[in-house]
Design an enzyme around this catalytic site. Structure first.
Site, PDB file in Angstrom:
ATOM      1  N   LYS A  13       0.833  -1.220   0.000  1.00  0.00           N
ATOM      2  CA  LYS A  13       0.000   0.000   0.000  1.00  0.00           C
ATOM      3  C   LYS A  13       0.860   1.259   0.000  1.00  0.00           C
ATOM      4  CE  LYS A  13      -2.118  -1.101   3.849  1.00  0.00           C
ATOM      5  NZ  LYS A  13      -1.381  -2.361   4.122  1.00  0.00           N
ATOM      6  N   ARG A 122      11.412  -5.501   5.092  1.00  0.00           N
ATOM      7  CA  ARG A 122      11.157  -4.094   4.750  1.00  0.00           C
ATOM      8  C   ARG A 122      12.138  -3.159   5.464  1.00  0.00           C
ATOM      9  NH1 ARG A 122       5.207  -1.968   5.298  1.00  0.00           N
ATOM     10  NH2 ARG A 122       5.319  -2.967   7.344  1.00  0.00           N
ATOM     11  N   ARG A 153      11.333  -0.855  10.861  1.00  0.00           N
ATOM     12  CA  ARG A 153      10.285  -0.471  11.811  1.00  0.00           C
ATOM     13  C   ARG A 153      10.281  -1.406  13.016  1.00  0.00           C
ATOM     14  NH1 ARG A 153       4.852   0.255   8.342  1.00  0.00           N
ATOM     15  NH2 ARG A 153       4.076  -0.836  10.180  1.00  0.00           N
ATOM     16  N   ARG A 164      -0.307  -8.962  13.617  1.00  0.00           N
ATOM     17  CA  ARG A 164      -0.906  -7.998  12.676  1.00  0.00           C
ATOM     18  C   ARG A 164      -1.672  -8.708  11.566  1.00  0.00           C
ATOM     19  NH1 ARG A 164       4.421  -5.054  11.372  1.00  0.00           N
ATOM     20  NH2 ARG A 164       3.290  -3.930   9.762  1.00  0.00           N
TER      21      ARG A 164
HETATM   22  P1  ADP Z   1       2.229  -1.858   3.258  1.00  0.00           P
HETATM   23  O1  ADP Z   1       2.253  -0.360   3.211  1.00  0.00           O
HETATM   24  O2  ADP Z   1       1.026  -2.437   2.567  1.00  0.00           O
HETATM   25  O3  ADP Z   1       2.418  -2.423   4.627  1.00  0.00           O
HETATM   26  P2  ADP Z   1       4.787  -1.637   1.824  1.00  0.00           P
HETATM   27  O4  ADP Z   1       4.436  -0.783   0.659  1.00  0.00           O
HETATM   28  O5  ADP Z   1       5.570  -0.993   2.917  1.00  0.00           O
HETATM   29  O6  ADP Z   1       3.462  -2.377   2.405  1.00  0.00           O
HETATM   30  O7  ADP Z   1       5.571  -2.912   1.260  1.00  0.00           O
HETATM   31  C1  ADP Z   1       6.029  -3.947   2.148  1.00  0.00           C
HETATM   32  C2  ADP Z   1       7.351  -4.520   1.652  1.00  0.00           C
HETATM   33  O8  ADP Z   1       7.151  -5.172   0.402  1.00  0.00           O
HETATM   34  C3  ADP Z   1       8.436  -3.471   1.404  1.00  0.00           C
HETATM   35  O9  ADP Z   1       9.677  -4.044   1.755  1.00  0.00           O
HETATM   36  C4  ADP Z   1       8.360  -3.198  -0.092  1.00  0.00           C
HETATM   37  O10 ADP Z   1       9.596  -2.776  -0.626  1.00  0.00           O
HETATM   38  C5  ADP Z   1       7.941  -4.566  -0.626  1.00  0.00           C
HETATM   39  N1  ADP Z   1       7.071  -4.491  -1.814  1.00  0.00           N
HETATM   40  C6  ADP Z   1       6.084  -3.589  -2.058  1.00  0.00           C
HETATM   41  N2  ADP Z   1       5.483  -3.840  -3.241  1.00  0.00           N
HETATM   42  C7  ADP Z   1       6.103  -4.952  -3.751  1.00  0.00           C
HETATM   43  C8  ADP Z   1       5.942  -5.727  -4.947  1.00  0.00           C
HETATM   44  N3  ADP Z   1       5.005  -5.417  -5.854  1.00  0.00           N
HETATM   45  N4  ADP Z   1       6.743  -6.799  -5.122  1.00  0.00           N
HETATM   46  C9  ADP Z   1       7.691  -7.116  -4.200  1.00  0.00           C
HETATM   47  N5  ADP Z   1       7.906  -6.435  -3.065  1.00  0.00           N
HETATM   48  C10 ADP Z   1       7.127  -5.359  -2.830  1.00  0.00           C
HETATM   49  P1  AMP Z   2       0.903   0.543   9.096  1.00  0.00           P
HETATM   50  O1  AMP Z   2       1.956   1.600   9.008  1.00  0.00           O
HETATM   51  O2  AMP Z   2      -0.291   0.848   8.209  1.00  0.00           O
HETATM   52  O3  AMP Z   2       1.432  -0.848   8.888  1.00  0.00           O
HETATM   53  O4  AMP Z   2       0.338   0.608  10.583  1.00  0.00           O
HETATM   54  C1  AMP Z   2       1.159   0.311  11.708  1.00  0.00           C
HETATM   55  C2  AMP Z   2       0.330   0.130  12.960  1.00  0.00           C
HETATM   56  O5  AMP Z   2      -0.357   1.377  13.266  1.00  0.00           O
HETATM   57  C3  AMP Z   2      -0.785  -0.913  12.872  1.00  0.00           C
HETATM   58  O6  AMP Z   2      -0.312  -2.220  13.126  1.00  0.00           O
HETATM   59  C4  AMP Z   2      -1.753  -0.408  13.939  1.00  0.00           C
HETATM   60  O7  AMP Z   2      -1.312  -0.752  15.246  1.00  0.00           O
HETATM   61  C5  AMP Z   2      -1.657   1.105  13.811  1.00  0.00           C
HETATM   62  N1  AMP Z   2      -2.664   1.620  12.862  1.00  0.00           N
HETATM   63  C6  AMP Z   2      -2.435   2.173  11.631  1.00  0.00           C
HETATM   64  N2  AMP Z   2      -3.597   2.493  11.038  1.00  0.00           N
HETATM   65  C7  AMP Z   2      -4.586   2.146  11.911  1.00  0.00           C
HETATM   66  C8  AMP Z   2      -6.011   2.193  11.859  1.00  0.00           C
HETATM   67  N3  AMP Z   2      -6.678   2.666  10.791  1.00  0.00           N
HETATM   68  N4  AMP Z   2      -6.690   1.747  12.939  1.00  0.00           N
HETATM   69  C9  AMP Z   2      -6.059   1.271  14.023  1.00  0.00           C
HETATM   70  N5  AMP Z   2      -4.728   1.163  14.123  1.00  0.00           N
HETATM   71  C10 AMP Z   2      -3.994   1.591  13.068  1.00  0.00           C
END
Ligand code: ADP
Ligand code: AMP
Length: 206
Positions: A13, A122, A153, A164
């Site tokens: 995302k 990541r 993170r 999660r």
């Molecule tokens: P989210 O925001 O949904 O938690 P991220 O965008 O941070 O996910 O992506 C999670 C991990 O996967 C990161 O290490 C990123 O570089 C990798 N990633 C994202 N999109 C792809 C893809 N299409 N193919 C392979 N790896 C990806």
């Molecule tokens: P993310 O960066 O989207 O992976 O979110 C990291 C963490 O923030 C999650 O595991 C939740 O603990 C908290 N969080 C982010 N967005 C929300 C949401 N919409 N509602 C509740 N908790 C959230």
């Protein structure tokens, strides 16, 4: 355009949101980023949020909904927004429906067995938030976009990730049906390379 990016943790995302926000000229609003910046600043919201985030649980709806409501009232959201990581519960989606009109919900679909590797590998830029994966970094420790340091993170460890993913299945996945019923759901295959996923989202968003 008012758009939501839906998907499991690690679905990509954030990666897509950065690119889409640039293409469509709308702000990328990540509730996770808002919480992390509050944690860094040791604000009262940050202190509350940290206790949930560290355990892989969701921050309570009341806190999260209020933050998003206030953020969407800002001037830069007048022409639209891209929400990343919100809503994550049906209660959040129902609240959002009361203060904004959601036009498209992009569900980035990635098989569960791929997510653990994506999340634990990541690395994120401490400054601009760009996401990377160790498999493609070739040992680099700084951001290709802005040069800042890459970090892992605190919640990207195996124990927290399992929690999660469980929370996602129970509390967030029902939103797929919620938005399908409203006729705004777009599903894209997120299990391809980043450029291909981006193109397929753009094609479907129009
Ligand atoms: P989210 O925001 O949904 O938690 P991220 O965008 O941070 O996910 O992506 C999670 C991990 O996967 C990161 O290490 C990123 O570089 C990798 N990633 C994202 N999109 C792809 C893809 N299409 N193919 C392979 N790896 C990806
Ligand atoms: P993310 O960066 O989207 O992976 O979110 C990291 C963490 O923030 C999650 O595991 C939740 O603990 C908290 N969080 C982010 N967005 C929300 C949401 N919409 N509602 C509740 N908790 C959230």
């Amino acid at each position: 355009m008012n758009v939501i990016l839906l998907g499991a943790p690690g679905a990509g995302k954030g990666t897509q949101a950065v690119r889409l926000a640039e293409k469509y000229g709308i702000p990328h609003i990540s509730t996770g980023d808002i919480f992390r910046s509050n944690i860094k600043g040791q604000t009262p919201i940050g202190i509350v949020a940290k206790s949930y985030i560290d355990k892989g649980q969701l921050v309570p709806d009341e806190v999260t909904i209020q933050i998003v409501k206030e953020r969407l009232e800002k001037d830069d959201c007048k022409c639209g927004y891209l929400l990343d990581g919100f809503p994550r519960t049906v209660a959040q989606a129902e609240a959002l429906d009361k203060f904004s009109k959601v036009e498209a919900v992009v569900n980035v679909d990635v098989p569960l067995n791929k997510l653990l590797k994506r999340i634990t590998g990541r690395r994120v830029c401490a400054k601009c938030g760009e996401s990377y994966h160790v498999d493609y970094l070739e040992g680099k420790t700084t951001c290709a976009k802005c040069g800042a340091e890459l970090i892992q993170r605190a919640d990207d460890n195996e124990t927290t990730v399992s929690a999660r993913l469980e929370v996602y299945e129970k509390q967030t996945a029902p939103l797929i049906e919620y938005y399908a019923q409203k006729g705004v759901l777009i599903t894209v295959d997120g299990d391809g390379d980043i450029e291909r996923v981006f193109n397929s989202i753009c094609e479907k968003l129009g």
